[in-house]
Design an enzyme around this catalytic site. Structure first.
Site, mmCIF file in Angstrom:
data_model
loop_
_atom_site.group_PDB
_atom_site.id
_atom_site.type_symbol
_atom_site.label_atom_id
_atom_site.label_comp_id
_atom_site.label_asym_id
_atom_site.label_seq_id
_atom_site.Cartn_x
_atom_site.Cartn_y
_atom_site.Cartn_z
ATOM 1 N N TYR A 93 -17.066 19.753 -12.468
ATOM 2 C CA TYR A 93 -17.579 18.399 -12.755
ATOM 3 C C TYR A 93 -18.632 18.044 -11.692
ATOM 4 C CZ TYR A 93 -16.918 13.274 -13.252
ATOM 5 O OH TYR A 93 -17.080 11.933 -13.433
ATOM 6 N N LYS A 148 -9.271 9.457 -18.349
ATOM 7 C CA LYS A 148 -9.524 10.098 -19.640
ATOM 8 C C LYS A 148 -8.284 9.957 -20.534
ATOM 9 C CE LYS A 148 -13.365 10.968 -17.629
ATOM 10 N NZ LYS A 148 -13.658 12.132 -16.828
ATOM 11 N N ARG A 188 0.823 -1.218 0.000
ATOM 12 C CA ARG A 188 0.000 0.000 0.000
ATOM 13 C C ARG A 188 0.853 1.263 0.000
ATOM 14 N NH1 ARG A 188 -1.400 1.706 4.756
ATOM 15 N NH2 ARG A 188 -2.299 -0.196 5.599
ATOM 16 N N ASP A 245 -8.654 21.196 -11.531
ATOM 17 C CA ASP A 245 -8.920 19.980 -12.300
ATOM 18 C C ASP A 245 -8.442 20.254 -13.724
ATOM 19 O OD1 ASP A 245 -10.021 17.934 -13.871
ATOM 20 O OD2 ASP A 245 -11.715 17.651 -12.497
HETATM 21 C C1 LIG Z 1 -14.311 12.167 -15.531
HETATM 22 C C2 LIG Z 1 -13.861 13.344 -14.785
HETATM 23 C C3 LIG Z 1 -13.540 13.264 -13.438
HETATM 24 C C4 LIG Z 1 -13.692 11.996 -12.649
HETATM 25 O O1 LIG Z 1 -12.937 10.942 -13.157
HETATM 26 P P1 LIG Z 1 -13.376 9.418 -12.893
HETATM 27 O O2 LIG Z 1 -12.174 8.652 -13.252
HETATM 28 O O3 LIG Z 1 -14.556 9.171 -13.788
HETATM 29 O O4 LIG Z 1 -13.743 9.311 -11.442
HETATM 30 C C5 LIG Z 1 -13.081 14.396 -12.804
HETATM 31 N N1 LIG Z 1 -12.961 15.559 -13.461
HETATM 32 C C6 LIG Z 1 -13.275 15.682 -14.762
HETATM 33 C C7 LIG Z 1 -13.113 16.990 -15.434
HETATM 34 C C8 LIG Z 1 -13.733 14.576 -15.466
HETATM 35 O O5 LIG Z 1 -14.057 14.703 -16.744
#
Ligand SMILES: *Cc1c(COP(=O)(O)O)cnc(C)c1O
Length: 397
Positions: free
Chosen positions: A114, A211, A61, A186
């Protein structure tokens, strides 16, 4: 091959850093990629070593050669002081927030965040007696009026989720720092390739690695990268919270990272071609894409960003839901699905009206968000062209 020191890596171009970061083949018999360590227990040779923590690794971990390799590759890319990986993008969001907020603190959160990030603030942070105020993404230096003595963090996302507003990140970060608040961003849309978060005053930069880093829609992943100032608190919270990522998902993320540069440039070029074509269509009122000159956020995008990715939105002419469904249901290449950043094209209808609280969402027509994948642009445009014909046929004149 010559060994390259970590300090030397920082002097190379971004694609070179993507290729060589976190890798030293001579350490693993010449194989190009680092081995994937599956493990929990790590054995120590003696009681003295066990209790004295004399070994680099103590327990799965707390880090493995696999997680270290990814962290190092990511640091080589984004120039951060430290990196932690999380089992999803949303867990990277919550980790970043909880690393710098305590009971009684106040958070300024961009209204165009988001949606699950908003839910985390409203449902979890509220329970911990951390108050959130949502602010207009266009606030700029006006953020100063919203800061309170207990404002410990200011959170940004640019461009905005679904609606793609740009934020003046350096202006907001400068004021937040003057008041001693931590600046979180973000940065999933631009990735470190197209926006240098730390060069613009960000303390904690978040990537939904699901993504573009993973890039193939086959794993969930998140990253938080920290400035020198924010790193000790992030590292401590991460260790205490018990988060870690399985080695196979780290492997997929690292594999994605190697090709991030070429993929992202192709997403950028294809998305711009599709966006410009859509902007010329009578069925489309607006294209929400900050890299288009016509976009209200274009000047800020051009000043601060180095590129644009494959995700943008359009606002159609007013039409019944059935017309939007006719457009989307029969598309051949744009799948109907959440998430984005993979090699494939995607589409979703959206409406922000229900959940924006600091701004009004009233664009005058239905919204559709598109992710432009790596298919041939001519095929994508033909697909959208046929879809818009179906849309037009069901639109009220
Ligand atoms: C998809 C997304 C998230 C969250 O990611 P996950 O892997 O789906 O939890 C956070 N911020 C943005 C801008 C996103 O597009």
């Amino acid at each position: 091959m010559k060994r390259i020191s970590k300090s030397e890596i920082a002097t190379f171009g971004e694609n070179t850093r993507l290729v060589i970061g976190g890798r030293e083949p001579s350490d693993y018999h010449g194989f190009v990629n680092p081995p994937v360590y599956h493990g929990s227990t790590v054995l120590a040779p003696t009681v003295k070593d066990l209790l004295g923590h004399t070994q680099r690794y103590a327990y799965g971990r707390r880090g493995t050669p696999t997680s270290d390799a990814f962290d190092e590759a990511m640091r080589a890319l984004d120039g951060s002081a430290g990196v932690v990986t999380c089992p999803s993008g949303l867990s990277a969001v919550s980790t970043a927030l909880l690393s710098c907020l305590s009971a009684g603190d106040h958070l300024l959160m961009v209204d165009t965040t988001y949606l699950p990030t908003r839910n985390f603030c409203d449902r979890v942070l509220t329970r911990l007696n951390i108050e959130t105020t949502y602010y207009d993404p266009l606030v700029g230096a006006g953020i100063e009026q919203l800061l309170r003595p207990n404002t410990r963090a200011v959170y940004l996302e640019a461009p905005g989720s679904q609606s793609f507003e740009m934020q003046d990140i350096p202006a907001i970060a400068g004021i937040a720092h003057k008041h001693g608040a931590t600046v979180l961003l973000d940065n999933t849309w631009a990735t470190p390739l197209f926006f240098d978060a730390f060069g613009h005053g960000v303390d904690l930069s978040i990537q939904a690695g699901t993504k573009y880093i993973v890039g193939h829609s086959d794993a969930m992943f998140g990253v938080v990268s920290a400035s020198r100032k924010a790193w000790p608190a992030l590292k401590a919270y991460y260790g205490d919270s018990g988060l870690c990522v399985g080695p196979d998902d780290i492997f997929l993320a690292m594999r994605g990272l190697r090709t991030l540069g070429v993929r992202l440039r192709q997403h950028q070029d294809s998305a711009l071609r599709v966006a410009r074509w859509l902007a010329s269509r009578p069925e489309v009122q607006h294209v929400l894409h900050p890299a288009l000159d016509s976009d209200p956020g274009h000047a800020i995008w051009k000043r601060d960003f180095k590129g644009s990715s494959g995700l943008f939105s359009i606002i159609l002419q007013p039409a019944p839901d059935a017309a939007v469904a006719a457009f989307l249901d029969e598309l051949k290449f744009f799948g109907l699905g959440y998430s984005w950043g993979g090699y494939e094209s995607l589409a979703i209808p959206f409406d922000c009206k229900e959940y924006r609280t600091a701004t009004d969402w009233n664009p005058g027509g239905p919204g559709v968000r598109l992710h432009v994948g790596l298919e041939d642009v001519a095929d994508l445009i033909a697909d959208l062209d046929a879809g818009l014909a179906r849309f037009r046929a069901l639109s009220v004149p």
